[in-house]
Every structure is written in C-alpha cells, then in structure tokens.
Design a protein around this motif. Sequence first.
Motif, PDB file in Angstrom:
ATOM      1  N   UNK A 178       3.604  13.133   8.561  1.00 17.42           N
ATOM      2  CA  UNK A 178       2.384  12.370   8.866  1.00 17.42           C
ATOM      3  C   UNK A 178       1.142  13.203   8.558  1.00 17.42           C
ATOM      4  N   UNK A 179       1.199  14.497   8.884  1.00 20.60           N
ATOM      5  CA  UNK A 179       0.072  15.382   8.560  1.00 20.60           C
ATOM      6  C   UNK A 179      -0.119  15.438   7.040  1.00 20.60           C
ATOM      7  N   UNK A 180       0.984  15.494   6.297  1.00 22.03           N
ATOM      8  CA  UNK A 180       0.906  15.526   4.839  1.00 22.03           C
ATOM      9  C   UNK A 180       0.290  14.233   4.294  1.00 22.03           C
ATOM     10  N   UNK A 181       0.635  13.112   4.915  1.00 23.30           N
ATOM     11  CA  UNK A 181       0.084  11.825   4.458  1.00 23.30           C
ATOM     12  C   UNK A 181      -1.424  11.783   4.681  1.00 23.30           C
ATOM     13  N   UNK A 182      -1.847  12.235   5.860  1.00 24.82           N
ATOM     14  CA  UNK A 182      -3.284  12.209   6.172  1.00 24.82           C
ATOM     15  C   UNK A 182      -4.048  13.141   5.232  1.00 24.82           C
ATOM     16  N   UNK A 183      -3.545  14.379   5.080  1.00 26.87           N
ATOM     17  CA  UNK A 183      -4.260  15.330   4.224  1.00 26.87           C
ATOM     18  C   UNK A 183      -4.222  14.870   2.770  1.00 26.87           C
ATOM     19  N   UNK A 184      -3.115  14.244   2.375  1.00 30.99           N
ATOM     20  CA  UNK A 184      -3.020  13.728   1.013  1.00 30.99           C
ATOM     21  C   UNK A 184      -4.040  12.630   0.770  1.00 30.99           C
ATOM     22  N   UNK A 185      -4.213  11.754   1.774  1.00 27.51           N
ATOM     23  CA  UNK A 185      -5.186  10.669   1.629  1.00 27.51           C
ATOM     24  C   UNK A 185      -6.606  11.227   1.570  1.00 27.51           C
ATOM     25  N   UNK A 186      -6.862  12.318   2.316  1.00 30.53           N
ATOM     26  CA  UNK A 186      -8.193  12.949   2.269  1.00 30.53           C
ATOM     27  C   UNK A 186      -8.447  13.523   0.875  1.00 30.53           C
ATOM     28  N   UNK A 187      -7.425  14.177   0.291  1.00 27.85           N
ATOM     29  CA  UNK A 187      -7.598  14.783  -1.031  1.00 27.85           C
ATOM     30  C   UNK A 187      -7.698  13.742  -2.133  1.00 27.85           C
ATOM     31  N   UNK A 188      -7.195  12.534  -1.840  1.00 28.96           N
ATOM     32  CA  UNK A 188      -7.279  11.448  -2.813  1.00 28.96           C
ATOM     33  C   UNK A 188      -8.741  11.170  -3.159  1.00 28.96           C
ATOM     34  N   UNK A 189      -9.631  11.328  -2.160  1.00 24.72           N
ATOM     35  CA  UNK A 189     -11.044  10.993  -2.374  1.00 24.72           C
ATOM     36  C   UNK A 189     -11.696  11.856  -3.458  1.00 24.72           C
ATOM     37  N   UNK A 190     -11.704  13.201  -3.318  1.00 31.31           N
ATOM     38  CA  UNK A 190     -12.348  13.987  -4.375  1.00 31.31           C
ATOM     39  C   UNK A 190     -11.657  13.817  -5.731  1.00 31.31           C
TER      40      UNK A 190
ATOM     41  N   UNK B 200     -17.306   6.711  -1.694  1.00 31.79           N
ATOM     42  CA  UNK B 200     -16.067   6.680  -0.916  1.00 31.79           C
ATOM     43  C   UNK B 200     -15.553   5.262  -0.740  1.00 31.79           C
ATOM     44  N   UNK B 201     -16.512   4.330  -0.560  1.00 25.71           N
ATOM     45  CA  UNK B 201     -16.109   2.932  -0.361  1.00 25.71           C
ATOM     46  C   UNK B 201     -15.407   2.403  -1.605  1.00 25.71           C
ATOM     47  N   UNK B 202     -15.965   2.766  -2.777  1.00 20.51           N
ATOM     48  CA  UNK B 202     -15.320   2.321  -4.022  1.00 20.51           C
ATOM     49  C   UNK B 202     -13.934   2.937  -4.173  1.00 20.51           C
ATOM     50  N   UNK B 203     -13.833   4.237  -3.838  1.00 21.27           N
ATOM     51  CA  UNK B 203     -12.556   4.945  -4.008  1.00 21.27           C
ATOM     52  C   UNK B 203     -11.477   4.334  -3.118  1.00 21.27           C
ATOM     53  N   UNK B 204     -11.861   3.984  -1.886  1.00 16.89           N
ATOM     54  CA  UNK B 204     -10.842   3.557  -0.925  1.00 16.89           C
ATOM     55  C   UNK B 204     -10.745   2.035  -0.756  1.00 16.89           C
ATOM     56  N   UNK B 205     -11.500   1.267  -1.551  1.00 14.71           N
ATOM     57  CA  UNK B 205     -11.478  -0.192  -1.384  1.00 14.71           C
ATOM     58  C   UNK B 205     -10.065  -0.747  -1.557  1.00 14.71           C
ATOM     59  N   UNK B 206      -9.461  -0.502  -2.713  1.00 16.02           N
ATOM     60  CA  UNK B 206      -8.121  -1.052  -2.966  1.00 16.02           C
ATOM     61  C   UNK B 206      -7.074  -0.417  -2.038  1.00 16.02           C
ATOM     62  N   UNK B 207      -7.063   0.930  -1.895  1.00 14.12           N
ATOM     63  CA  UNK B 207      -6.083   1.525  -0.972  1.00 14.12           C
ATOM     64  C   UNK B 207      -6.185   0.973   0.449  1.00 14.12           C
ATOM     65  N   UNK B 208      -7.407   0.766   0.948  1.00 13.31           N
ATOM     66  CA  UNK B 208      -7.557   0.251   2.318  1.00 13.31           C
ATOM     67  C   UNK B 208      -7.033  -1.171   2.409  1.00 13.31           C
ATOM     68  N   UNK B 209      -7.313  -1.960   1.371  1.00 16.41           N
ATOM     69  CA  UNK B 209      -6.815  -3.341   1.358  1.00 16.41           C
ATOM     70  C   UNK B 209      -5.284  -3.350   1.373  1.00 16.41           C
ATOM     71  N   UNK B 210      -4.676  -2.483   0.549  1.00 17.12           N
ATOM     72  CA  UNK B 210      -3.209  -2.415   0.500  1.00 17.12           C
ATOM     73  C   UNK B 210      -2.637  -1.942   1.830  1.00 17.12           C
TER      74      UNK B 210
END
Lengths: 385, 65
Positions: free
Chosen positions: A157-169, B11-21
Amino acid sequence: MTSSAVRNWYLVHKWSSLIPTLFLLMLCITGLPLIFHDEIDAFTDGNIEATLHGPPSADSGQPLDAILTRALKQRPGEVPLFMAFSQDSSLLTVTTGPTPDAPGREMTLLLFDRATGKPLGPVPAGGVVDFLLQFHTDMFLGLPGSLVLGAMGILFLVALISGAVLYAPFMRRNRFGILRLGRNRRVGWLDQHNLLGIVALAWMAVVGATGAINAFGDPLVDSWKNGELAQMTAARGPVMPLPPSRYSSLDRAMAAARAALPGRSPQFIGFPGGSYSSKRHYAVFFQGDTPLTQYLLTPALIDAETGKLTDARDMPPLNQALMMSKPLHFGDYGGLPLKLIWAALDLAAIWVLGTGVLLWLRRKPGAVESRIVEIHSGGVVGAAG
Amino acid sequence: MNRLSRRKRSLIEVFAVPALLALTTMVGLVAGLTGQGAPDVLAWLLLALPLGALALAWARRSRSN
C-alpha cells in the motif's frame, strides 16, 4: 514538486516495493488460479452441489439432530465441532474432532444431503486449490507466515501511494496513456509501469488492503471470541464446560435462534468449546438479510443444555470489516465475468511488479539523482542511451 | 522537437483520468457486492474500464521514444 521531494518519494517507493516484491509476485501468481477456485474444484472433484436437488439446507430438510447422530456414528468417540449450511443446495457439512478444541488437522469433514439425510461419502481431497490457498495465506508457516504476508501487504500500500505521487512529476509533460515502445527499452518499461500502475491503482489498493486485513484476521477473531462472546455469556454467571452427553436438541436450538433473528439465513453452528463458541453454547451464525450484509455474520448464542437463547448481537466493526474484506479480496462475488476481470487486473499487477524490478535491475550505474531527473522529465532525460 | 519545451500540465489534468478510473473502480467493486443481476453487470462494466484504458493506450502506442 521539488527535486528533494521527488527524491524522498522515490526512495520510499523503491524500498516499499523492493522489500515485498518476491512475496507480492508469489501472491499474484498463486492468487490467479485461486480466483477460479469454484471452477477448479468443480472440474477436479465433480461438482457435488450440482447433483443435489433438494431445498437449500439452510432453510429446511431432515432434522439436524438425526443428521448429527448419523455423523457421530461414522466417527465413534468424537464430538461435533461445526455444522454448516448451504444457501444454494441441500448440501450440509458436519465437522467432528476428538475434542471440542481439536486443531484443524485433527478435524474430519462429513458431507450430507439434508433433503434425504443421506451421507455423501468422503470429502474429495482439496488437492491443488487447498495447497495454493495455504501457500497464499501463510506459506505453510502458520500465524507468523500470515503476519509476514500482512506486513508485505501494508508495504505494498505504501508503494502504491508513493508510486501515485511519483506519477505526477513523471506525467507533467506527457498525455495520459502514453506508451513509447521505441528503441529505448527503458522508456517503454517506465511508461508501462506508470500506465498499468495508475489504471489498476484502486483495484490493487482494495485487494492489497483487504488482503492485509485478512492476514491480521486470525488474531482479530480470537480477540472477538475472548471479548465479545465472553461478555455475551458472562451475564449469566460463570460458564462451566458442558460435556457432549448433555447437549440438547439442535433443532430446538436452531428454532430459538431463528426466532431471535427472524428472516435471516443460518450459515453454520459452532459447537460448545470450539473456537467459535463458548464452553456451553451452540453459536448459530446467521448471514445478513440484505445483499450488502450477507457477508456479515451475526451469532445467536443458545444454551446447549436448555436450548434457550442467551444473547444475539452483531459482530464488532473490526470483525465486520474482516468479513466484508473476504469477497473483495477474492473477487468471487460477481460471477465468471468478474473473475475474468479480476484475473486480467492480477496480470496487470504482475506486469507492474515485473517492470518495476526490470527498472531497478537495469538501472544505469550512478546516483539516485539520475533517476530523479528521469522522473522529472517524464522519461525523456536520464533514460536515454 | 524538444519535448521538454512542451507545456507542463496541471495536477488536475494529470490526475483527471486516473481519478475517474479509481472512482469507477470503487463504485464497481461495491456494486458487485450489492446483489445479483443488474448490480453485477454494472460491476463488470465499471471494472472493465481500466482494461479498456489499457487497450486504448496500446492501440495508440508509439514506436519512437
């Protein structure tokens, strides 16, 4: 996000993934066939339930006392531990053992057709499904194995959260769904890892969290038994163990339990002295009466000597969460199409794990900083060459 | 073309589709628990969306880095 923040999240992601990777791969691989446990059982053992045509054993059929007498005749000298009912067929099972608190390996499971009262022969050996389930649950190490797997689930779960955070940059400069499968293999792995990870994120989080809940569930059941059940019986003064010779009618106990919880369907009876009852009560466990609560069990405690109701109350929230988490973990609650989707998402999770390991194994020598640049640039810089 | 020159998405653009899914996945998971028949079909449709997104991304994959 600042570079130092990315760096910290990257390190969290790296270690929370690397530590449980092998366990998670094992869980995904053994879990894949387990999704289809019903189908595999039916294929390898012949589907006993499909050959029975009577009304559901939870509703009606031959008297429970008569079936219990037959069961104990087959296992002379033993005591009853559980009697379980089916909501779909007239199949009824009786579990016996040498003592009321016999461990699982000393228990014997007997099958009956409640419509006719006839025994259905020996239980087909569980074979491959049982083996996989045991490995998936505790790696044959008992409670310690289960707790280790639960801890790995929490790291997941920690890996999922940190992975989702890194997805942004990583995705700041890329469109959703980008898959660059060109000559630079590393960019392809990064894109696959990010895409599969983000679309399956919620599913992986639910299966991971419910898996961890299940792993820590055995101690939970114990604490509930020791606390709540004790409270339910303590109101009547100290509880003396009741010898099996003084057990009274099971059918009368069931009638009293049904009167206390009308409209609900019984799942199983825990006999006195076992892990699901007190020393002198039949504990009749009912499932909820709505679709959403059918996975929640409510026990009615019936004095095994007098046949009278002692108490009936809902399980505490933690235990309810445990009961709800089972279907959400196994994905066996929505027919074959749901199982197929579950399997596809499980394969996606394996792919995420695999590309994650590849990205780590084939990393360029050099400091963490090059990975940070790689994440920041969306795979364009740092992964090249 | 220098890809780094492209505009940064919010950030909103990046996470729009992932959040919807994520939302449809959660609704699908619970819907399946609430009964047989229609709720199950709803669960199948909603939980198949992430797989659909994967198929779409695969169809649009590029052969360049």
